[in-house]
Design a protein around this motif. Structure first.
Motif, short mmCIF file in Angstrom:
data_model
loop_
_atom_site.label_atom_id
_atom_site.label_comp_id
_atom_site.label_asym_id
_atom_site.label_seq_id
_atom_site.Cartn_x
_atom_site.Cartn_y
_atom_site.Cartn_z
N LEU B 84 82.50 135.54 86.58
CA LEU B 84 81.70 135.56 87.80
C LEU B 84 81.10 136.95 88.03
N ALA B 85 81.99 137.97 87.82
CA ALA B 85 81.53 139.35 88.02
C ALA B 85 80.38 139.65 87.08
N ALA B 86 80.52 139.17 85.82
CA ALA B 86 79.45 139.42 84.85
C ALA B 86 78.16 138.74 85.30
N LYS B 87 78.31 137.55 85.86
CA LYS B 87 77.13 136.80 86.30
C LYS B 87 76.46 137.47 87.50
N LEU B 88 77.27 137.94 88.44
CA LEU B 88 76.71 138.53 89.67
C LEU B 88 76.20 139.95 89.47
N GLY B 89 76.73 140.62 88.43
CA GLY B 89 76.35 142.01 88.21
C GLY B 89 77.17 142.90 89.11
N PRO B 90 76.85 144.20 89.04
CA PRO B 90 77.65 145.15 89.82
C PRO B 90 77.45 144.94 91.31
N GLN B 91 78.29 145.53 92.10
CA GLN B 91 78.15 145.44 93.55
C GLN B 91 76.80 146.02 93.98
N VAL B 92 76.22 145.45 95.03
CA VAL B 92 74.88 145.91 95.43
C VAL B 92 74.96 147.06 96.42
N ASP B 93 73.87 147.86 96.41
CA ASP B 93 73.67 148.85 97.47
C ASP B 93 72.76 148.16 98.48
N PRO B 94 73.31 147.69 99.58
CA PRO B 94 72.48 146.87 100.49
C PRO B 94 71.35 147.65 101.15
N SER B 95 71.37 148.97 101.01
CA SER B 95 70.30 149.74 101.64
C SER B 95 69.04 149.82 100.77
N LEU B 96 69.14 149.32 99.51
CA LEU B 96 67.94 149.35 98.66
C LEU B 96 66.91 148.33 99.16
N SER B 97 65.63 148.62 98.88
CA SER B 97 64.58 147.73 99.38
C SER B 97 64.41 146.53 98.46
N VAL B 98 63.90 145.44 99.02
CA VAL B 98 63.59 144.28 98.21
C VAL B 98 62.22 144.47 97.57
N SER B 99 62.01 143.80 96.48
CA SER B 99 60.76 144.07 95.77
C SER B 99 59.78 142.92 95.90
#
Lengths: 808, 348
Positions: B84-99
């Motif tokens: 699951l962790a591999a699928k989700l990737g690393p933890q997010v920085d929620p302050s980053l902007s959406v693209s």
């Protein structure tokens, strides 16, 4: 229609301020477009002063510090930027508290650290022309402290009215005075005509006859002969009146005809009698291609439906429009013939339009001049000519026809007014208003017969009188009330519903809605859609060179918007527009409702995260969504590859046809072409065009279909085939085969493509497509055996004698 | 015997960390509980035991099996979590902007049009649309503006060439096709199709042959309304528009009717609005629309009996209303579509 306040006051004693007059006219239906003050307006605290000392400002090269005397003792420190004066000069001085034209308030202040108690003024600052090069230097003999309004003659207020086409009666100063008299309950004094004592018994030696050929065109024509006038400049008052309203004085006789036109609204024309060939005037239709050079020194070619006033040989006036230079009254003129006539409004309008020539005369004739004003204006002008230019009026005027009759009386009841107004008014109040406008109310119990004065041709029906009453009574007297609503059974136009849905849908999908002009440039239409479109979509009378054609698609406009935004550094990605476009089918033009969109395949802006890269199928998806919004089912649409100049071959598709009322296009726009338009990035686009008729038909009521409670049975079928074969074709065939293979008990409710493969393990030029087929029954769980049987039948049907083989 | 079973558990616990994939787990399990596994072998010993010992030993084997299952479960959970962790990737920085997926916008003209329409819909108006290409008949003659009338000059109109052919026709005689200078033609089309009462709004794009500047646009949008019924009065018109203005500009907005002229209404008015919350325009009378009572001649063109019915009509420019409402100083902004302009009206 311009008029000055002092001209107005010749006919009406009005003590209202210009603001009050403006408001009253505005609220009664004569819109004041502008009020202009000419000359020095009334100015408080602007007086004559003398420059006593002048020194250089310590902190500014261009400024000087002056002491200015405006009385026995008063001295003012004034910092001044002008250079054209010396000590001892007398100049206008605006003292603190003065308000100069343009609402420029004079206050005590400091300029570069030096106090200044007022301002010395230029001519422009006092509204005396445009000179702003320096101070206005006054005569030395003026007393210090004299208010500036005593030095200069009183200013003039000029009103500019936008008179609506129904009100010819307001195209004269007397007409406006009449209106104001009704509004302010005043009396109007029309100039009294003189008994022409100088009239001689002598018959005109220079005008033998006047003929009118077409009484429909000219029911009433009069010509007066005046002998021995002395042409010269007009007196000051006459020149001023004309100049105030923007007319150029020419000579006394011409000026008088113009002045009387403005005063009464009746156009007049003066001929130089010496220039009349054959001593006659003929009111006739022009000969086809007859030429005349009008007073504006342009040669005009006439046609046979245009009226002229001619002598024995040539046309001298385009009737009601403009005279020719051939019979112009000028310095050499001794004797004149004065014309006053009534021409058919429609004819004058037609001539004026066709020649592109509008004059103060044609403007009034085409709006219907007062038939009774014909004689009045002529006599008024004669009075002034005899008084100003001298001369003798000869004999009786030559008259052809009679003045057309005025408007017919209108029968109406007071209750009709109340019915239309929706509120109560006393009949006496209505009567009083109508009479104030010169209408004559004859009461016969509850029925009124209303006589209309000839200058109000617009009053023909009872409803016209309701308007007259209301505009004088005042619209502010309409009582406020709540909205009365009764329910009506009506639905919104499906077109409007669809448009709103589509707009909301695209905005919700990150598209920015645009509005782009529907009028486009020829080059654009030609390069996007070819010569036939450019030929068929052009306007007859374009104005701007880039707005000459109807648009055939929303895409060029959207691309223009994208380019503008890219050039301005905006992060533009998705744009759409909803609007009408025009297609050409069999040489005929078809108007279609269209939704168009463009989007970048991937954003140009850098971003920390990798973007989603879109392709043809995103564009197709949006097109399909528009179809769904329009209520059109996907199954009916056959997406074909297309080859069109603006699209990237192999990455675009179209479906439908103009003939069917539905045309879809989507895909990637041609790379080189976009680069040629200075657009950056790969652009996906799509358009859907519908005829209104088709769209109104498709949007239908939704019907419920029951859903099954039982599980589906799924089977996969992979077929190998020629790579050229479109997947849609195979899918359609499988659908048909499935329908045949399934029993009454169950259906293949969904068939989808889950894999398309070309490459290793397959021969070159072959591809494999894998279909997932989902069977389901409404009534029960399907048995393995029956599903297998159906699937085998399908497989066999798809591979026996078909271009497909089962993938092993 | 018991010690052997205990050793199996210890062996499994010691070895579990090395197992991190599904095949490794299967293999690992097989070494204990597979056909050749050590626990399987141990359980086979049961048969050799004397009968009285069998239940005790059987119980021990079962316990061991359960303890091994605990180990396997923990491995299973660990693998699942890692996947699951591999699928989700690393933890997010929620302050980053959406693209992706910038917010879209409805054009301010659409929004203002909807606002206008919304007010009238609440009081029973329904929408009708019509074509942008019209004939002179529908735009002028049927609206009481014959060719000979100077009112025909009030608007400068774009004409199509005399030989222009529209599919489906639409001409009655030799009149020309034009780009509609107003949406009033829609009213004529509606009245010729429906009997009164009629209460409609016709929004749409119109065209005037105007030189474009800050306040003039050759393309523009209108919303027009029409109500025809028995006994419709001037007072009703005023009541309706007072209501509209208060809804649009706020309840302190005042209106005034300035008598004017339109060929298709009699009487005709320009309506001005005065309100306190419009920045520079506060307190000033601002012209916002034309209106009036439908001219009896218009009724006779559509076959209504002017003695039986009466009605009112009104029309306003959407651009003008939008400029007043939002303080927009140049009409060209609407057609330039600069994103910095459009986005100011996001969610407006």
């Amino acid at each position: 229609m311009k008029f000055s306040l002092s001209w107005l006051k010749r006919y009406i004693e009005i003590d209202k301020t210009p603001d009050e007059i403006e408001e009253a006219l505005n609220l009664s239906g004569l819109e004041v477009e502008g009020v202009e003050t000419l000359g020095v307006p009334t100015l408080e605290k602007v007086v004559v002063g003398e420059v006593v000392t002048r020194e250089q400002h310590p902190n500014a090269d261009r400024l000087s510090i002056c002491e200015v005397k405006t009385g026995e003792t008063e001295l003012h420190h004034i910092v001044c930027g002008a250079q054209n004066f010396k000590t001892g000069d007398r100049v206008p001085v605006a003292l603190p508290g003065a308000i100069l034209p343009g609402n420029f308030k004079i206050k005590k202040s400091k300029l570069r650290g030096v106090k200044s108690e007022g301002m010395m003024c230029s001519a422009r600052e006092l509204n005396l022309g445009d000179d702003h090069s320096g101070l206005l230097i006054l005569e030395k003999n003026l007393d210090l402290g004299t208010p500036i309004n005593e030095v200069f003659p009183e200013g003039e207020i000029v009103f500019d009215l936008a008179v609506t086409p129904n009100r010819p009666d307001a195209l004269s100063v007397i007409g406006i005075a009449r209106e104001l008299a009704a509004l302010f309950d005043l009396k109007i004094t029309k100039p009294e005509l003189k008994e022409v004592t100088a009239k001689s018994a002598e018959q005109s030696p220079f005008l033998d006859s006047v003929e009118v050929n077409d009484h429909g065109f000219c029911p009433f024509y009069t010509a007066y002969s005046i002998k021995g006038v002395k042409i010269g400049p007009s007196p000051d008052w006459l020149r001023k009146d004309l100049e105030d309203i923007g007319l150029r004085p020419i000579n006394n006789v011409v000026d008088i005809t113009n002045w009387v036109l403005m005063e009464t609204g009746q156009p007049l024309h003066a001929f130089d009698a010496a220039k009349l060939n054959g001593k006659c005037l003929k009111v006739r239709m022009a000969n086809e291609n007859e030429k005349i050079t009008t007073l504006d020194e342009k040669e005009r070619v006439l046609s046979c439906d245009m009226g002229v006033i001619a002598d024995a040989e040539r046309p001298l006036v385009i009737a009601g429009v403009m005279g020719s230079i051939d019979a112009e009254v000028n310095d050499g003129t001794r004797d004149i013939v004065l014309e006053s006539a009534w021409f058919k409004p429609e004819s004058v309008r037609l001539t004026s339009r066709r020649l592109g020539l509008s004059s103060d005369s044609s403007y009034r004739f085409e709006r219907h001049v007062d038939p009774e004003g014909v004689a009045y204006a002529a006599r008024r002008a004669i009075d002034l000519i005899l008084e100003i230019a001298g001369g003798t009026l000869l004999g009786e005027p030559k008259i052809c026809g009679i003045p057309p009759s005025g408007p017919a009386p209108i029968s109406v009841t007071p209750s009709y007014f109340i019915e239309k107004l929706g509120f109560n008014v006393e009949p006496a109040a209505i009567k009083q208003v109508l009479e104030s406008l010169g209408l004559c109310v004859e009461e016969e119990e509850a029925n009124w017969s209303i006589n209309i004065p000839p200058f109000r041709p617009d009053l023909e029906r009872p409803i016209d009188l309701v308007e007259e009453f209301l505009r004088i009574h005042g619209t502010h007297n309409i009582p406020a009330s709540p909205v009365r609503v009764t329910g009506l059974h009506a639905q919104d136009d499906p077109l409007a519903v669809f448009g709103k849905k589509a707009t909301t849908h695209f905005a919700a999908n990150g598209f920015n809605e645009c509005n782009v002009y529907s009028t486009r440039a020829n080059e654009e239409i030609e390069s996007f859609f070819g010569v036939e479109y450019a030929e068929k979509l052009k306007l007859a009378n374009p104005l701007a060179s880039d707005q000459t054609h109807l648009r055939a698609s929303l895409l060029p406009g959207l691309l223009e918007v994208m380019r503008l935004n890219q050039a301005r550094g905006n992060d533009v990605r998705r744009l759409f527009e909803k609007g009408q476009v025009f297609h050409v089918l069999d040489h005929e033009v078809v108007e279609m409702v269209s939704i168009g969109f463009i989007m970048l395949q991937e954003p140009l802006q850098r971003h920390w995260k990798d973007p989603v890269v879109h392709d043809f199928f995103t564009a197709k998806q949006f097109v399909m969504e528009i179809l769904h919004l329009a209520g059109i089912s996907e199954g009916k649409i056959d997406f074909q590859p297309m080859d069109a100049p603006i699209w990237q071959t192999g990455h675009c598709s179209k479906a439908g046809s103009i003939d069917d009322g539905l045309l879809l296009e989507c895909g990637v726009l041609d790379h080189q072409r976009m680069a040629g338009l200075d657009l950056k990035g790969t652009i996906l686009a799509g358009t859907c065009c519908f005829t209104a008729q088709a769209l109104r038909k498709t949007i239908a009521k939704k019907e419920f279909r029951p859903v099954s409670d039982f599980p589906p049975a799924n089977r996969d079928l992979a077929l190998v085939m020629d790579a050229e074969i479109p997947a849609g074709q195979v899918l359609n065939e499988i659908r048909t085969v499935c329908d045949e293979a399934c029993t009454e008990e169950f259906d293949a409710e969904d068939i989808s493509i889950f894999d398309v493969y070309e490459g290793e393990h397959l021969p070159t030029g072959r591809k494999s497509i894998a279909f997932a087929i989902s069977f389901r029954s409404m009534n029960r769980t399907l048995k393995e055996k029956e599903v297998n049987h159906a699937f085998e039948t399908i497989t066999k049907a798809m591979t026996d004698n078909t271009p497909y083989e089962l993938r092993s | 015997m018991e010690a052997e079973l205990q050793a199996l558990v210890s062996q499994a616990e010691a070895g579990q960390d090395t197992v991190s994939t599904w095949p490794a787990l299967a293999e690992f399990k097989a070494t204990f509980v597979g056909p050749n596994g050590s626990l399987t072998a141990a359980s086979k010993e049961i048969g050799k035991l004397p009968n009285e010992q069998k239940p005790v030993f059987g119980k021990k084997v079962n316990e061991t099996k359960q303890r091994l299952e605990v180990v396997f479960d923990s491995i299973r959970e660990r693998i699942e979590n890692a996947e699951l962790a591999a699928k989700l990737g690393p933890q997010v920085d929620p302050s980053l902007s959406v693209s992706e997926n910038q917010q879209g916008t409805e054009h301010p003209l659409t929004q203002v049009r909807e606002k206008i329409i919304g007010i009238f819909r609440k009081i029973g108006f329904t929408l009708v649309e019509g074509p942008e290409l019209e004939t002179e008949f529908f735009c002028f003659d049927a609206l009481n503006t014959p060719a000979s009338h100077p009112a025909r000059d009030m608007q400068d109109t774009y004409f199509l060439p005399a030989d222009f052919v529209l599919k489906g026709g639409g001409k009655r005689g030799s009149e020309n096709f034009i780009m509609r200078p107003h949406t009033s033609a829609v009213q004529i089309r509606t009245m010729t199709k429906r009997k009164p009462p009629v209460r409609i709004l016709s929004p749409g794009r119109c065209f005037r042959r105007d030189t474009v500047d800050a306040t003039h646009s050759a393309n523009f949008h209108q919303v027009e309304g029409l109500y025809v019924d028995e006994n419709v009065t001037i007072r009703d018109l005023k009541a309706l528009l007072d209501h509209f203005v208060k809804e649009l500009f706020g309840s302190d907005a005042k209106t005034r009717f300035r008598p004017s002229f339109f060929p298709f209404t009699e009487p005709s008015f320009e309506m001005d609005v005065q309100t306190s919350n419009l920045r520079k325009l506060s307190g000033k009378w601002i012209e916002i629309m034309g209106c009036g009572m439908v001219d009896p001649n218009v009724f006779s063109h559509v076959g209504y009996d002017a003695d039986q019915v009466s009605g009112y009509a009104f029309g306003m420019g959407v651009e003008r209303i939008a400029m007043i409402l939002h303080g927009i100083d140049d009409i060209r902004h609407f057609y330039q579509n600069d994103l910095r302009f459009l986005k100011q009206f996001q969610f407006a």
